[in-house]
Scaffold this motif. Sequence first.
Motif, mmCIF file in Angstrom:
data_model
loop_
_atom_site.group_PDB
_atom_site.id
_atom_site.type_symbol
_atom_site.label_atom_id
_atom_site.label_comp_id
_atom_site.label_asym_id
_atom_site.label_seq_id
_atom_site.Cartn_x
_atom_site.Cartn_y
_atom_site.Cartn_z
ATOM 1 N N GLY A 76 50.975 35.500 35.000
ATOM 2 C CA GLY A 76 52.323 34.976 34.902
ATOM 3 C C GLY A 76 53.324 36.053 35.257
ATOM 4 N N SER A 77 54.588 35.780 34.981
ATOM 5 C CA SER A 77 55.647 36.746 35.214
ATOM 6 C C SER A 77 55.960 37.503 33.928
ATOM 7 N N VAL A 78 56.763 38.552 34.045
ATOM 8 C CA VAL A 78 57.026 39.442 32.910
ATOM 9 C C VAL A 78 58.519 39.742 32.832
ATOM 10 N N TYR A 79 59.043 39.708 31.624
ATOM 11 C CA TYR A 79 60.446 40.019 31.337
ATOM 12 C C TYR A 79 60.491 41.223 30.414
ATOM 13 N N LEU A 80 61.192 42.264 30.845
ATOM 14 C CA LEU A 80 61.374 43.467 30.036
ATOM 15 C C LEU A 80 62.837 43.553 29.608
ATOM 16 N N ARG A 81 63.073 43.562 28.300
ATOM 17 C CA ARG A 81 64.437 43.733 27.766
ATOM 18 C C ARG A 81 64.593 45.191 27.335
ATOM 19 N N LEU A 82 65.432 45.917 28.062
ATOM 20 C CA LEU A 82 65.541 47.356 27.873
ATOM 21 C C LEU A 82 66.947 47.750 27.438
ATOM 22 N N THR A 83 67.126 49.058 27.205
ATOM 23 C CA THR A 83 68.395 49.560 26.696
ATOM 24 C C THR A 83 68.722 50.912 27.308
ATOM 25 N N THR A 84 70.000 51.285 27.239
ATOM 26 C CA THR A 84 70.439 52.579 27.763
ATOM 27 C C THR A 84 70.555 53.643 26.675
ATOM 28 N N ASN A 85 70.213 53.331 25.444
ATOM 29 C CA ASN A 85 70.383 54.294 24.344
ATOM 30 C C ASN A 85 69.181 55.240 24.272
ATOM 31 N N PRO A 86 69.372 56.542 24.540
ATOM 32 C CA PRO A 86 68.245 57.487 24.435
ATOM 33 C C PRO A 86 67.868 57.694 22.962
ATOM 34 N N ILE A 87 66.597 57.593 22.652
ATOM 35 C CA ILE A 87 66.161 57.818 21.279
ATOM 36 C C ILE A 87 65.012 58.822 21.254
ATOM 37 N N GLU A 88 64.827 59.441 20.102
ATOM 38 C CA GLU A 88 63.743 60.399 19.926
ATOM 39 C C GLU A 88 62.410 59.688 20.070
ATOM 40 N N GLN A 89 61.501 60.332 20.788
ATOM 41 C CA GLN A 89 60.200 59.739 21.075
ATOM 42 C C GLN A 89 59.161 60.180 20.040
ATOM 43 N N PRO A 90 58.127 59.391 19.843
ATOM 44 C CA PRO A 90 57.148 59.681 18.784
ATOM 45 C C PRO A 90 56.108 60.727 19.153
ATOM 46 N N GLY A 91 56.163 61.297 20.345
ATOM 47 C CA GLY A 91 55.121 62.238 20.759
ATOM 48 C C GLY A 91 53.997 61.519 21.472
ATOM 49 N N LYS A 92 53.050 62.271 21.975
ATOM 50 C CA LYS A 92 51.971 61.696 22.771
ATOM 51 C C LYS A 92 51.034 60.875 21.907
ATOM 52 N N ARG A 93 50.790 59.639 22.340
ATOM 53 C CA ARG A 93 49.889 58.739 21.606
ATOM 54 C C ARG A 93 48.853 58.194 22.586
ATOM 55 N N VAL A 94 47.621 58.301 22.220
ATOM 56 C CA VAL A 94 46.557 57.853 23.116
ATOM 57 C C VAL A 94 45.567 56.917 22.421
ATOM 58 N N ASP A 95 45.778 56.628 21.132
ATOM 59 C CA ASP A 95 44.796 55.801 20.420
ATOM 60 C C ASP A 95 44.844 54.368 20.935
ATOM 61 N N GLU A 96 43.697 53.711 20.870
ATOM 62 C CA GLU A 96 43.558 52.373 21.430
ATOM 63 C C GLU A 96 44.356 51.344 20.647
ATOM 64 N N ASP A 97 44.490 51.522 19.319
ATOM 65 C CA ASP A 97 45.278 50.573 18.535
ATOM 66 C C ASP A 97 46.714 50.519 19.041
ATOM 67 N N PHE A 98 47.253 51.675 19.380
ATOM 68 C CA PHE A 98 48.616 51.708 19.917
ATOM 69 C C PHE A 98 48.668 51.035 21.282
#
Length: 794
Positions: free
Chosen positions: A611-633
Amino acid sequence: MTALAPAQLKTIEQRLLWLSHWMIHNANHIRPKVDGIKVGGHQASSASMVSIMTALYFSALRPEDRVAVKPHASPIFHAMQYLMGHQTREKMENFRGFHGVQSYPSRTKDIDDVDFSTGSVGLGVAVTSFASLVQDYITAKSWGAEVDLGRMVALVGDAELDEGNIYEALQEGWKNDLRNTWWIIDYNRQSLDGVVREGLFKRIEQIFDAFGWDVVKVKYGALQRAAFDEPGGDKLRDWIDNCPNQLYSALTFMGGAVWRERLMEALGDQGDITALIDARSDEELAELMENLGGNCVQTMAETFDAIDHDRPVCFLAYTIKGWGTPIAGHKDNHGGLMNKSQMAEWQKHMGVAEGEEWEKFATVEDPDTLQAALDRVPFFAKGRRRYGDAALPVPQIDLSSDREISTQMAFGKILDDLSKGDSDLAARIVTMSPDVTGTTNLGPWVNRRKLFARKEQADTFINEKIPSTAKWEFTPKGQHIELGIAEMNLFLLLGAAGLSHSLFGKRVIPIGTVYDPFVARGLDALNYACYQDARFMIVGTPSGVTLAPEGGAHQSIGTPLIGMSQDGLASFEPAFADELAVIMQWAFDYLQRDGEGDPDERTWLRDETGGSVYLRLTTNPIEQPGKRVDEDFRQGAIDGAYWLRKPGPNCDVVIAYQGAVAPEAIKAAGRIAEGRRDVGVLAVTSADRLNAGWTAAQRARARGNAAAESHIEALLSELPRDCKLVTVIDGHPATLSWLGSVVGHQTVPLGVEHFGQTGTIADLYKHYGIDARSIVEKVQALTPGRRMLHRVAS
């Protein structure tokens, strides 16, 4: 021009007229009515198109041509497919019934060869011009150069010209040097509520001429043109030209004797013209007066055959609404139907014997010869013209998230990284935007991949050595299409490009950007694109009151609910850059899927259908959680949610957030944890996919699969029953408020329910109650449990 003789075209026209009208009659007067209501079917609107469509499909078209059929001519289209062996009698008999022939041509619901779905008037017309632009885009590339150029044709009801999107598309077509496009207007001068205004054709001609179209007026049929050459014929032509639309329609309905009376009254005893009229019986006179250009299959075939160039052409074909039937010309015939007695008389007139109503070649003297002629018609020679293209491999998408960044900036960075590579996917991406390219972070992609035009156009600012961040070089190799400020055009182009693999056999990956509040401005065209199963990515950004200084007119509220409710569109609202990277990598694959649709028993989502995809995004820069590689995420971000902070066994409160409010939810959770036990934070990336999986799992359980469990049910199932959910989003709170129904938890939904306004982000978050302080206060005031040790500082 095909080898079909004029007499054979006339035979086909009459067969289509009968089969289409019998199908409608059967649905309304013969088939049992379970609901007791009118089925409908638009006999009159079909009749006015039958000569045009016969000439077009059986004389003018080639397999590479594509047609959008006006919605109310659907019965003619399906009768044609039935005649050619591409539609079944069973579905014809079930017209407008469950699993029967659809009311209006549908790519996804009908079994026959529909090029463009139609139904919402005006959109099917405009999409042909954008399909032509997509065809030019593809054939300008090395990987698409072998595609045969076809004409993109729209069969247009004259009332469709009231739709504003038609004129937005005309202007965009002019800017993009439109070619290989025909719009054939069924100018029957009648609409749902009456007869159209006098002189409309003059305005139509002027508009199309202004945008560089050739206008071909097809007013008189072969019988009329022959009569005009007789002595007195010039007087008859003048009378026809000056006759008001309403009177012409009324006289058509009343028939030959009244035609004679009115013509004699108007023209008097003038010798030549009197002889011309007297030389014809009442039936012949009516046939003459109703032989307008659009109702003459010979004239239409000759007119189409005369076009020998690729300039866009508007055919203004004069027709009689209900032509050839007892309801011709009546002002109520748009929704009207022949009654049983009228049909019985008309059946005799058409020469169809009782019991042969569904026979394809009833009334045909030599069926074998006609069948041989049909087998030679070029348009149908290759069978069903649904193509495909191999799926493109999706390269790994990684994005560093070690600094503050907004999701809009991350989107631009992902595309920029792709633009630097040489993957097949990047080569097939085409971006587009309605004059917001730079402000939606497409600039770096466009600077590297350039803008599309059929002819090279240099950037004057570069040539004049004027510094600019935008390097606007137009070239046939370009991979961005810049549109004017008309969101309808954006979604129509996305829809046309998203069907490229099926229409032209070459896949492109269309990505459009738009300010999120203006998704609603193009919503009809978005729904139209999804209904056709077009494949594209639409990025709505910036969004919400987070776009604080812009004020209420630019702050979206209800778009998350649009994303949830729109079929064929998977909606996401990530908060962090790594979520967006995971989602986009999945989305590039999802856009290309075409499976059977069996649900994934892990999520109960029908992901294999794509199907098609809709991304709702923002211009507000926020602190990132760091590198995440686990499969649950990673899997959770795709499935719609994951635990950012897992709840403990004695959890009192869970905060579930979606999108830009993530920092407020995280901050509030920390404060609440000082007074409540085992607080959890649920990061929702797609309320849409969570809800779809939940309702699908419930249906599976209702059908006897007791083990069916959706992703959101699995996430919430271990929570204590007395745990409270607080949902928060920069959007309408109904987006997440349903989460409490999944397992049965009391829910406090927070979000934005009223128009936005100007201010800082902190001002507006506080005003609308979606900041950390408000979240804590709601938990403290509305849920039982220990009081927090202190309130969040202002």
